[in-house]
Design an enzyme around this catalytic site. Sequence first.
Site, PDB file in Angstrom:
ATOM      1  N   HIS A  55       0.805  -1.219   0.000  1.00 42.03           N
ATOM      2  CA  HIS A  55       0.000   0.000   0.000  1.00 42.03           C
ATOM      3  C   HIS A  55       0.841   1.274   0.000  1.00 42.03           C
ATOM      4  O   HIS A  55       0.332   2.359   0.291  1.00 42.03           O
ATOM      5  CB  HIS A  55      -0.962  -0.003   1.193  1.00 42.03           C
ATOM      6  CG  HIS A  55      -1.950  -1.120   1.125  1.00 42.03           C
ATOM      7  ND1 HIS A  55      -2.931  -1.196   0.166  1.00 42.03           N
ATOM      8  CD2 HIS A  55      -2.067  -2.243   1.863  1.00 42.03           C
ATOM      9  CE1 HIS A  55      -3.616  -2.300   0.323  1.00 42.03           C
ATOM     10  NE2 HIS A  55      -3.112  -2.960   1.347  1.00 42.03           N
ATOM     11  N   ILE A  71       1.042   6.962  -0.260  1.00 44.42           N
ATOM     12  CA  ILE A  71       0.329   5.858   0.370  1.00 44.42           C
ATOM     13  C   ILE A  71      -0.977   5.630  -0.363  1.00 44.42           C
ATOM     14  O   ILE A  71      -1.765   6.559  -0.569  1.00 44.42           O
ATOM     15  CB  ILE A  71       0.078   6.169   1.860  1.00 44.42           C
ATOM     16  CG1 ILE A  71       1.419   6.352   2.575  1.00 44.42           C
ATOM     17  CG2 ILE A  71      -0.747   5.057   2.503  1.00 44.42           C
ATOM     18  CD1 ILE A  71       1.299   6.875   3.975  1.00 44.42           C
ATOM     19  N   CYS A  72      -1.218   4.390  -0.773  1.00 41.33           N
ATOM     20  CA  CYS A  72      -2.432   4.017  -1.491  1.00 41.33           C
ATOM     21  C   CYS A  72      -3.546   3.845  -0.477  1.00 41.33           C
ATOM     22  O   CYS A  72      -3.430   3.069   0.461  1.00 41.33           O
ATOM     23  CB  CYS A  72      -2.202   2.713  -2.252  1.00 41.33           C
ATOM     24  SG  CYS A  72      -3.696   2.060  -2.984  1.00 41.33           S
ATOM     25  N   LEU A  73      -4.634   4.547  -0.682  1.00 44.65           N
ATOM     26  CA  LEU A  73      -5.740   4.448   0.245  1.00 44.65           C
ATOM     27  C   LEU A  73      -6.915   3.661  -0.323  1.00 44.65           C
ATOM     28  O   LEU A  73      -8.014   3.724   0.198  1.00 44.65           O
ATOM     29  CB  LEU A  73      -6.210   5.852   0.658  1.00 44.65           C
ATOM     30  CG  LEU A  73      -5.193   6.647   1.455  1.00 44.65           C
ATOM     31  CD1 LEU A  73      -5.742   8.014   1.794  1.00 44.65           C
ATOM     32  CD2 LEU A  73      -4.809   5.909   2.720  1.00 44.65           C
TER      33      LEU A  73
END
Length: 101
Positions: free
Chosen positions: A86, A93-95
């Site tokens: 993530h 940051i991948c949400l």
Amino acid sequence: MASMSPSELRLQKELMSLMKKPPLGVTVDAEEVGKNLSQWIIHMDGAQGTLYKGVHFQLQFKFRNKYPFDSPEVTFIAANIPVHPHVYSNGHICLSILTKD
């Protein structure tokens, strides 16, 4: 001196709380925050008992003027960007885990 917006008041309150009682391994770069309340640099040590133990991370938090109703943008910066599903290689940051994905 101009009065602070509700967003700035909230940030100031949260910053003081974080600086007075930070979580273990977390520090705030007070000098950087002093230059710009809406952009924080946070130093964080990898948690004990994980593969990140002994690794030092820096994160940049950018708060927009609608905070806390808009989430801050949080990015890993500096040399140690964790290898994690993530976290993109550029530190973002991948949400997607918070949505339908």
